[in-house]
Design an enzyme around this catalytic site. Structure first.
Site, PDB file in Angstrom:
ATOM      1  NE  ARG A 132      21.087  10.485  -7.304  1.00  0.00           N
ATOM      2  CZ  ARG A 132      20.184   9.834  -7.985  1.00  0.00           C
ATOM      3  NH1 ARG A 132      19.151  10.463  -8.440  1.00  0.00           N
ATOM      4  NH2 ARG A 132      20.309   8.559  -8.230  1.00  0.00           N
ATOM      5  CG  ASN A 162      23.670  -3.699 -11.994  1.00  0.00           C
ATOM      6  OD1 ASN A 162      22.656  -4.362 -11.800  1.00  0.00           O
ATOM      7  ND2 ASN A 162      23.640  -2.498 -12.527  1.00  0.00           N
ATOM      8  CG  HIS A 177      22.756  -3.964 -18.543  1.00  0.00           C
ATOM      9  ND1 HIS A 177      21.938  -2.920 -18.174  1.00  0.00           N
ATOM     10  CD2 HIS A 177      22.922  -3.854 -19.892  1.00  0.00           C
ATOM     11  CE1 HIS A 177      21.635  -2.202 -19.236  1.00  0.00           C
ATOM     12  NE2 HIS A 177      22.214  -2.736 -20.289  1.00  0.00           N
ATOM     13  CG  ASP A 186      24.062  -0.214 -17.003  1.00  0.00           C
ATOM     14  OD1 ASP A 186      23.957  -0.565 -15.819  1.00  0.00           O
ATOM     15  OD2 ASP A 186      23.088   0.141 -17.687  1.00  0.00           O
TER      16      ASP A 186
END
Ligand code: GRF
Length: 190
Positions: free
Chosen positions: A66, A108, A110, A146
């Site tokens: 990762r 971002n 959402h 989020d």
């Protein structure tokens, strides 16, 4: 100099298309200079191609490293000299290397009114909860799911016969406009 925007995506890329269209219509105070995806088969990549925007794919393989993926993704974004990163349907959590470079410069979108219904099933979860109003949120990306500081929110009514697909489509119409407005409201001093 307009801000240089890099878009991250994993899916169909209709949010990317909204930015491309705004740029074409000269109502985007920024330039989309690159697209980075975690999926070779993301349909959004062909939208980038069609608009003449270069793209890079940084695949995370199941069981993979990762941290290495995080570093490679960060490099791919940096290669486009991004001022601002827009995550537009990018379905992976961004890692510490990315955040060290882009926290405060990465937003971002959402499909719910955060902090309600975070995560990848936001529309389905809102329907299952029986809410009558949901919506869209544009926010700063942080290390959580989020959870970053909210920039803008807009409500969307849930119809009695909505499916997750029909509701998500109406939310995305709102998201597209919000994203253009958010990009227009962001200035990087250079
Ligand atoms: C949007 O609803 C976004 O909020 C969510 O994924 C969707 C992306 O849509 N994370 P598209 O791939 O740009 O059409």
């Amino acid at each position: 100099m307009p801000n240089r925007v890099v878009v991250l995506l994993s899916g169909t890329g209709t949010l990317l298309q909204a930015l491309i269209d705004a740029q074409r219509d000269q109502v985007l105070n920024a330039e989309v200079v690159g697209v980075v995806s975690d999926r070779m088969d993301a349909p959004g990549l062909s939208r980038a191609d069609a608009a003449g925007i270069p793209s890079t794919v940084v695949v995370f393989r199941p069981g993979g490293d990762r941290a290495a993926w995080d570093a490679e993704l960060t490099r791919a974004v940096a290669d486009f000299s991004a001022d601002l990163v827009v995550s537009a349907g990018f379905m992976k959590l961004l890692g510490p290397a990315f955040l060290a470079e882009y926290a405060g410069r990465a937003i971002n979108s959402h499909p719910a009114l955060l902090p309600a219904f975070p995560g990848i099933h936001a529309v389905r979860d809102a329907l299952a909860a029986g809410v009558k109003v949901t919506g869209a949120t544009v926010f700063w990306i942080d290390q959580g799911v989020d959870s970053g500081k909210i920039i803008a929110q807009e409500p969307v009514r849930v119809a009695a016969d909505d499916t997750a697909t029909s509701l998500h489509e109406r939310i995305k119409i709102v998201e597209r406009k919000m994203l253009v407005d958010a990009v227009n409201g962001f200035r990087v001093e250079r």
